[in-house]
Design a protein around this motif. Structure first.
Motif, PDB file in Angstrom:
ATOM      1  N   PRO A 831       0.802  -1.237   0.000  1.00 14.40           N
ATOM      2  CA  PRO A 831       0.000   0.000   0.000  1.00 14.40           C
ATOM      3  C   PRO A 831       0.825   1.272   0.000  1.00 14.40           C
ATOM      4  O   PRO A 831       0.343   2.319  -0.437  1.00 14.40           O
ATOM      5  CB  PRO A 831      -0.833  -0.125   1.286  1.00 14.40           C
ATOM      6  CG  PRO A 831      -0.917  -1.602   1.539  1.00 14.40           C
ATOM      7  CD  PRO A 831       0.399  -2.158   1.092  1.00 14.40           C
ATOM      8  N   ASP A 832       2.071   1.195   0.486  1.00 15.38           N
ATOM      9  CA  ASP A 832       2.952   2.365   0.474  1.00 15.38           C
ATOM     10  C   ASP A 832       3.945   2.317  -0.688  1.00 15.38           C
ATOM     11  O   ASP A 832       4.930   3.048  -0.695  1.00 15.38           O
ATOM     12  CB  ASP A 832       3.697   2.477   1.803  1.00 15.38           C
ATOM     13  CG  ASP A 832       4.544   1.237   2.097  1.00 15.38           C
ATOM     14  OD1 ASP A 832       4.455   0.241   1.338  1.00 15.38           O
ATOM     15  OD2 ASP A 832       5.292   1.255   3.097  1.00 15.38           O
ATOM     16  N   TRP A 833       3.692   1.465  -1.670  1.00 15.26           N
ATOM     17  CA  TRP A 833       4.538   1.297  -2.851  1.00 15.26           C
ATOM     18  C   TRP A 833       5.938   0.798  -2.491  1.00 15.26           C
ATOM     19  O   TRP A 833       6.906   1.079  -3.191  1.00 15.26           O
ATOM     20  CB  TRP A 833       4.646   2.593  -3.662  1.00 15.26           C
ATOM     21  CG  TRP A 833       3.401   2.945  -4.405  1.00 15.26           C
ATOM     22  CD1 TRP A 833       2.448   3.826  -4.016  1.00 15.26           C
ATOM     23  CD2 TRP A 833       2.951   2.404  -5.654  1.00 15.26           C
ATOM     24  NE1 TRP A 833       1.428   3.881  -4.942  1.00 15.26           N
ATOM     25  CE2 TRP A 833       1.709   3.023  -5.974  1.00 15.26           C
ATOM     26  CE3 TRP A 833       3.476   1.469  -6.550  1.00 15.26           C
ATOM     27  CZ2 TRP A 833       0.999   2.725  -7.132  1.00 15.26           C
ATOM     28  CZ3 TRP A 833       2.770   1.181  -7.708  1.00 15.26           C
ATOM     29  CH2 TRP A 833       1.547   1.803  -7.980  1.00 15.26           C
ATOM     30  N   SER A 834       6.040   0.036  -1.438  1.00 12.94           N
ATOM     31  CA  SER A 834       7.343  -0.531  -1.064  1.00 12.94           C
ATOM     32  C   SER A 834       7.373  -2.019  -1.378  1.00 12.94           C
ATOM     33  O   SER A 834       6.333  -2.670  -1.547  1.00 12.94           O
ATOM     34  CB  SER A 834       7.618  -0.316   0.422  1.00 12.94           C
ATOM     35  OG  SER A 834       6.796  -1.152   1.213  1.00 12.94           O
ATOM     36  N   ILE A 835       8.592  -2.555  -1.432  1.00 13.31           N
ATOM     37  CA  ILE A 835       8.767  -3.994  -1.608  1.00 13.31           C
ATOM     38  C   ILE A 835       8.422  -4.729  -0.325  1.00 13.31           C
ATOM     39  O   ILE A 835       7.765  -5.779  -0.337  1.00 13.31           O
ATOM     40  CB  ILE A 835      10.216  -4.314  -2.026  1.00 13.31           C
ATOM     41  CG1 ILE A 835      10.534  -3.715  -3.406  1.00 13.31           C
ATOM     42  CG2 ILE A 835      10.468  -5.819  -2.025  1.00 13.31           C
ATOM     43  CD1 ILE A 835       9.828  -4.366  -4.549  1.00 13.31           C
ATOM     44  N   ASP A 836       8.836  -4.179   0.827  1.00  9.70           N
ATOM     45  CA  ASP A 836       8.672  -4.865   2.104  1.00  9.70           C
ATOM     46  C   ASP A 836       7.209  -5.131   2.444  1.00  9.70           C
ATOM     47  O   ASP A 836       6.876  -6.183   3.009  1.00  9.70           O
ATOM     48  CB  ASP A 836       9.322  -4.053   3.226  1.00  9.70           C
ATOM     49  CG  ASP A 836      10.845  -3.998   3.099  1.00  9.70           C
ATOM     50  OD1 ASP A 836      11.401  -4.872   2.400  1.00  9.70           O
ATOM     51  OD2 ASP A 836      11.461  -3.083   3.681  1.00  9.70           O
ATOM     52  N   SER A 837       6.319  -4.196   2.120  1.00  6.14           N
ATOM     53  CA  SER A 837       4.903  -4.379   2.449  1.00  6.14           C
ATOM     54  C   SER A 837       4.126  -5.047   1.324  1.00  6.14           C
ATOM     55  O   SER A 837       2.916  -5.248   1.448  1.00  6.14           O
ATOM     56  CB  SER A 837       4.266  -3.025   2.775  1.00  6.14           C
ATOM     57  OG  SER A 837       4.270  -2.175   1.636  1.00  6.14           O
ATOM     58  N   GLY A 838       4.814  -5.381   0.241  1.00  5.47           N
ATOM     59  CA  GLY A 838       4.145  -5.973  -0.902  1.00  5.47           C
ATOM     60  C   GLY A 838       4.261  -7.483  -0.943  1.00  5.47           C
ATOM     61  O   GLY A 838       4.652  -8.134   0.034  1.00  5.47           O
ATOM     62  N   GLU A 839       3.916  -8.045  -2.091  1.00  7.48           N
ATOM     63  CA  GLU A 839       3.991  -9.487  -2.321  1.00  7.48           C
ATOM     64  C   GLU A 839       4.762  -9.728  -3.609  1.00  7.48           C
ATOM     65  O   GLU A 839       4.250  -9.450  -4.700  1.00  7.48           O
ATOM     66  CB  GLU A 839       2.596 -10.090  -2.440  1.00  7.48           C
ATOM     67  CG  GLU A 839       1.754 -10.043  -1.185  1.00  7.48           C
ATOM     68  CD  GLU A 839       0.391 -10.658  -1.410  1.00  7.48           C
ATOM     69  OE1 GLU A 839       0.245 -11.889  -1.197  1.00  7.48           O
ATOM     70  OE2 GLU A 839      -0.530  -9.923  -1.810  1.00  7.48           O
ATOM     71  N   ILE A 840       5.968 -10.220  -3.490  1.00  7.91           N
ATOM     72  CA  ILE A 840       6.792 -10.567  -4.644  1.00  7.91           C
ATOM     73  C   ILE A 840       7.175 -12.040  -4.514  1.00  7.91           C
ATOM     74  O   ILE A 840       7.748 -12.451  -3.500  1.00  7.91           O
ATOM     75  CB  ILE A 840       8.072  -9.715  -4.730  1.00  7.91           C
ATOM     76  CG1 ILE A 840       7.752  -8.227  -4.637  1.00  7.91           C
ATOM     77  CG2 ILE A 840       8.832 -10.052  -6.007  1.00  7.91           C
ATOM     78  CD1 ILE A 840       7.021  -7.666  -5.828  1.00  7.91           C
ATOM     79  N   ALA A 841       6.839 -12.842  -5.509  1.00  5.87           N
ATOM     80  CA  ALA A 841       7.201 -14.263  -5.504  1.00  5.87           C
ATOM     81  C   ALA A 841       8.304 -14.483  -6.532  1.00  5.87           C
ATOM     82  O   ALA A 841       8.261 -13.933  -7.640  1.00  5.87           O
ATOM     83  CB  ALA A 841       5.984 -15.124  -5.827  1.00  5.87           C
ATOM     84  N   TRP A 842       9.277 -15.305  -6.171  1.00  2.70           N
ATOM     85  CA  TRP A 842      10.433 -15.570  -7.019  1.00  2.70           C
ATOM     86  C   TRP A 842      10.441 -17.020  -7.473  1.00  2.70           C
ATOM     87  O   TRP A 842      10.140 -17.931  -6.685  1.00  2.70           O
ATOM     88  CB  TRP A 842      11.733 -15.279  -6.276  1.00  2.70           C
ATOM     89  CG  TRP A 842      11.970 -13.822  -6.032  1.00  2.70           C
ATOM     90  CD1 TRP A 842      11.467 -13.071  -5.008  1.00  2.70           C
ATOM     91  CD2 TRP A 842      12.760 -12.943  -6.836  1.00  2.70           C
ATOM     92  NE1 TRP A 842      11.891 -11.772  -5.122  1.00  2.70           N
ATOM     93  CE2 TRP A 842      12.689 -11.662  -6.232  1.00  2.70           C
ATOM     94  CE3 TRP A 842      13.510 -13.106  -7.996  1.00  2.70           C
ATOM     95  CZ2 TRP A 842      13.352 -10.557  -6.758  1.00  2.70           C
ATOM     96  CZ3 TRP A 842      14.176 -12.012  -8.519  1.00  2.70           C
ATOM     97  CH2 TRP A 842      14.090 -10.760  -7.908  1.00  2.70           C
ATOM     98  N   ARG A 843      10.792 -17.230  -8.719  1.00  2.34           N
ATOM     99  CA  ARG A 843      10.972 -18.579  -9.230  1.00  2.34           C
ATOM    100  C   ARG A 843      12.148 -19.227  -8.520  1.00  2.34           C
ATOM    101  O   ARG A 843      13.208 -18.635  -8.362  1.00  2.34           O
ATOM    102  CB  ARG A 843      11.248 -18.531 -10.725  1.00  2.34           C
ATOM    103  CG  ARG A 843      11.524 -19.877 -11.375  1.00  2.34           C
ATOM    104  CD  ARG A 843      10.273 -20.726 -11.453  1.00  2.34           C
ATOM    105  NE  ARG A 843       9.235 -20.083 -12.266  1.00  2.34           N
ATOM    106  CZ  ARG A 843       7.994 -20.537 -12.367  1.00  2.34           C
ATOM    107  NH1 ARG A 843       7.627 -21.614 -11.701  1.00  2.34           N
ATOM    108  NH2 ARG A 843       7.113 -19.913 -13.122  1.00  2.34           N
TER     109      ARG A 843
END
Length: 846
Positions: A831-843
């Motif tokens: 919600p704050d446009w950050s990586i830490d608060s987001g959801e990123i999945a890696w192969r």
């Protein structure tokens, strides 16, 4: 395991790297092949009559990345012009062969057996010059190493200026239709107006405002045209002059111009003279005469507006309500008519669609264009076009705001379902006619996984805005009339039967009718079907104060975030359906609700008596005696399990104005800024890719995206506009001004996402990120870490309806052979446009 659908025409554009094919073109000088058209110097027309053709060699669908053996060769730099009998495909079951085929007497190539495959041709030229490529039946074409948009829908009006080289020239078409025809011709002028595909509204007698038209300008030169203006004069009418944006070299741009108003007593048809002028001396570069119609107030009309998406001129057709018979209202004024929005089927423009419908006394009939006759299946930019057309018509035509209806047939029937569940507070009732439910049930090509891992789960979530069925309960307070022919051979009646069954689980005001007749269309079409019209006439939408409860679902607040007084502002998990059920008691000034996947919401209290405190309870957490808000809106934010009243959010936070998704970067007047500070290969790729995207959006969506080099980009002059950057921080000089503080950085050889770095020259990134200097504009990124990564972006089909793209996608060239396995990372900022608060999945992290 990733299921790969069979080839589908949703796939259209096939692209590749400039350098790989350019090198192959040079090598082709040594190649001996029968597929050569010898063209003498200065020949005005070059007909392509001999081709090598190849059946489809990939798996396609509405997928963010696909498989294609030819493209894999292009991206890797291994592709070369084919020879007859050459094999493509490594495994025996996938092996296909190039073979020579000639056009028939009409100059067309039968490509039914090769749909989804390729056709290759080459010709010689004694000199370098610019020519116009006129082709139809193809998804895209690579001309001497640069990809250009195609004419998959067979419109026949597409012509593109291309650079013909001295010596050998190559063209690689990806086939989309049943026939391919292609030729090149010498342009009459370096810069000219194109008559076909022009937009000319009808002028209504008595109106005094100028209207907007649009026409295509072809720049058949290798120089920018920056000093042009369009002069318009209407026979027995007024005159106007419109300054044009800079037209890039070797491009076509659809430009707006103003048409002066018409007098009351002017003829029904008049000439509209356009002159393209340049320089201080106003030299005439090109002229064109179009026909403009003048009509009365109650006659059918073609209206236009300037779209907020890209500033382009978009049309819609209107059949105004006719005056009721005096006997119907002998003593009183007749009530204001409502508005029926009717959505056309695939391949029909708005005027032809409107022509199938009869005028009504109870409603104006408004037919949006949806940004072309095929226009994104009434999703993506087409749904915004429909709502913009409705907004413009509401401004022009007096109407009852409580009686706005929505219908459509075929593809338009799907649009009625889709827009109805997406914008439930905008309509009183919907009437889908022979409509299909979603891309999962009709049209195919949607991704599916067995036991999806975290990355695949996020990929599937990106498609949720197209999942009409999951938001079906949004129709609970709308009337619904479902109409379908039992023997419909285009859209099976099972589509409507399924929706009837789902409506029956919760809905209390819907009607369903299967027409057993076979040949009644268009008599049984939408609002022209009398029972549907009667159903509509009985309904009126309640006011906000009369809504005792709202049950609202949204898949993406950036597409739809509100229903009357309730707004879902931000989700906890991006693109996972969010739901809020809130009840209000106007007398006690209380709101009580439950939420699912909602991080921030707001309540508009303007319909309440002012100044007294308000009580709100969300998910069992009570917030009492809240003061009356000056802006009539209360804001709430969830922290853990608790809700708290908060101030309006800062612009650094996600919001409905910019909630993410890569496709959203092409809104807000997007400027396509290509890098010029890399090496020759990088710069030529960036310019060609930006031009290709602008062409594709023009062809598919009637768009008018601005293309400029990075050296001309000025952050202050572009405030309020989104920006798409082509290139990385080493090759695009606009990167530091826009993305210096981004948690994602791309340079030659590496991509850094938060604290993680991926290396290699075959990585490609799509990303969307907010402009720090603006409240709503976004920055889109189309970047590669090297030649392979750059080329990999060319095929990504973000202008195809239904394909879901996230905030961030990192992939490598392996995806062309193993599909989803080529996706390295996929996800969403927080919600704050950050990586830490987001959801990123890696192969590889599963």
């Amino acid at each position: 395991m990733f299921k790969l659908p069979m080839f589908s025409l949703v796939l259209v554009p096939i692209l590749g790297s400039y350098l790989a094919i350019a090198a192959a073109v040079r090598a082709a000088a040594q190649d001996i092949s029968p597929v050569v058209t010898h063209a003498p110097a200065l020949l005005d027309t070059i007909e392509l009559r001999e081709f090598l053709v190849l059946p489809a060699v990939g798996h396609y669908g509405r997928l963010p990345i696909h498989q294609d053996a030819v493209e894999a060769q292009i991206v890797s730099g291994k592709w070369r012009p084919p020879v007859e009998g050459e094999q493509v495909g490594s495994e025996k079951r996938d092996q296909k062969f190039w073979r020579a085929v000639a056009v028939d007497k009409s100059g067309t190539l039968d490509t039914r057996a090769f749909r989804g495959g390729y056709a290759f041709a080459k010709f010689d030229s004694a000199n370098e010059r610019v020519m116009l490529l006129k082709a139809t039946g193809h998804a895209s074409v690579n001309v001497n190493g640069q990809w250009r948009t195609g004419d998959p829908y067979g419109t026949g009006w597409l012509e593109l200026p291309v650079l013909v080289r001295q010596g050998q020239n190559t063209l690689l078409f990806q086939l989309a239709g049943e026939q391919l025809s292609a030729s090149l011709s010498a342009p009459e002028h370096e810069v000219s107006l194109m008559k076909r595909d022009a937009i000319v509204p009808t002028l209504v007698r008595g109106e005094i405002d100028a209207e907007w038209g649009a026409v295509n300008v072809i720049n058949a030169s290798q120089a920018w045209r920056k000093d042009a203006q369009l002069f318009c004069s209407v026979e027995q009418g007024g005159k106007s002059s419109t300054a044009l944006p800079a037209i890039p070299p070797l491009s076509v741009q659809k430009v707006a111009f103003q048409i002066p108003p018409a007098g009351r007593d002017q003829p029904d048809t008049a000439g509209c003279q356009l002159e393209l002028l340049a320089g201080p001396e106003k030299t005439i570069l090109s002229s064109l005469t179009l026909q403009v119609k003048r009509v009365g107030l109650e006659e059918p009309q073609l209206r236009t507006f300037r779209s907020r998406i890209d500033g382009s001129v978009q049309p819609y057709a209107v059949r105004p309500a006719v005056k009721p018979m005096a006997a119907e209202f002998p003593f009183d004024e007749p009530p204001l008519p409502g508005i029926i929005v009717t959505l056309h089927d695939a391949g029909i423009d708005c005027e032809a669609h409107l022509g199938l419908l009869s005028a009504q006394s109870s409603a104006h009939i408004v037919a949006p264009q949806g940004r072309r006759p095929y226009g994104f299946d009434w999703e993506d930019w087409a749904r915004f076009d429909a709502m913009e057309a409705l907004e413009d018509s509401r401004r022009r035509y007096p109407h009852d705001p409580g009686r706005i209806f929505l219908t459509g047939h075929g593809m338009g029937g799907h649009g009625a379902w889709h827009l109805g569940v997406t914008y439930p507070d905008q309509f009183t009732a919907i009437g889908p006619s022979s409509g299909w439910a979603s891309f999962w049930s009709y049209g195919g090509g949607m991704p599916s996984f067995q036991n999806p891992n975290p990355l695949e789960s996020l990929l599937l979530r990106s498609y949720s805005p197209s999942d009409t069925v999951k938001s079906l309960t949004n129709l609970a307070d709308l009337g619904v009339y479902v109409l379908h022919r039992s023997a419909d051979d285009t859209v099976p009646v099972e589509q409507s039967r399924f929706m009837r069954k789902r409506l029956g689980e919760f809905h209390t005001n819907f009607a369903y009718y299967e027409n057993p007749e076979i040949n009644l269309w268009p008599v049984d079409h939408g609002c022209d079907w009398p029972p549907m019209g009667e159903f509509f006439e009985r309904l009126a939408r309640p006011s906000a104060s009369q809504r005792t409860a709202i049950d609202f679902i949204t898949a993406d607040p950036g597409i739809s975030n509100s229903c009357d007084w309730l707004s879902i502002e931000v989700q906890q998990a991006a693109l996972k359906p969010s739901r809020a059920i809130v009840r209000q008691d106007v007398d006690t000034r209380t709101f009580v609700g439950q939420t699912t996947n909602v991080a921030r919401l707001s309540i508009d209290v303007e319909h309440l008596p002012p100044w007294q405190p308000i009580d709100v309870t969300l998910d069992g957490h009570q917030m009492a005696f809240l003061p009356w808000p000056d802006d009539y809106r209360l804001w709430f934010e969830r922290t853990g399990k608790e809700w708290n009243p908060v101030d309006p959010p800062a612009r650094s936070q996600k919001s409905p104005q910019r909630s993410g998704r890569f496709k959203a970067a092409f809104d807000h007047g997007a400027m396509l800024v290509y890098g010029t500070v890399g090496n020759e290969e990088e710069n030529r790729w960036a310019e060609a890719k930006a031009r290709y995207d602008a062409e594709t959006f023009w062809y598919r969506g009637g768009g008018a995206l601005t293309v400029i080099p990075d050296q001309q980009f000025d952050a202050r002059e572009s405030l309020g506009r989104s920006v798409i950057l082509y290139g990385n921080s080493d090759t695009n000089s606009a990167w530091p001004a826009l993305l210096a503080h981004s948690p994602v950085q791309v340079r030659r050889g590496a991509v850094q996402i938060g604290d993680r770095t991926e290396s290699g020259d075959d990585l490609a990134l799509l990303m969307v990120y907010p402009r720090e200097d603006d409240e709503a504009a976004l920055i889109g990124v189309v970047a590669g870490t090297g030649p392979g990564g750059n080329a990999m972006t060319n095929r990504l089909r973000y202008f195809v309806a239904g394909i879901g793209y996230p905030d961030l996608m990192l992939l490598n060239t392996a995806g062309l052979e193993t599909s989803s396995a080529g996706i390295r990372a996929w996800g969403f900022f927080g919600p704050d446009w950050s990586i830490d608060s987001g959801e990123i999945a890696w192969r590889g992290d599963e």
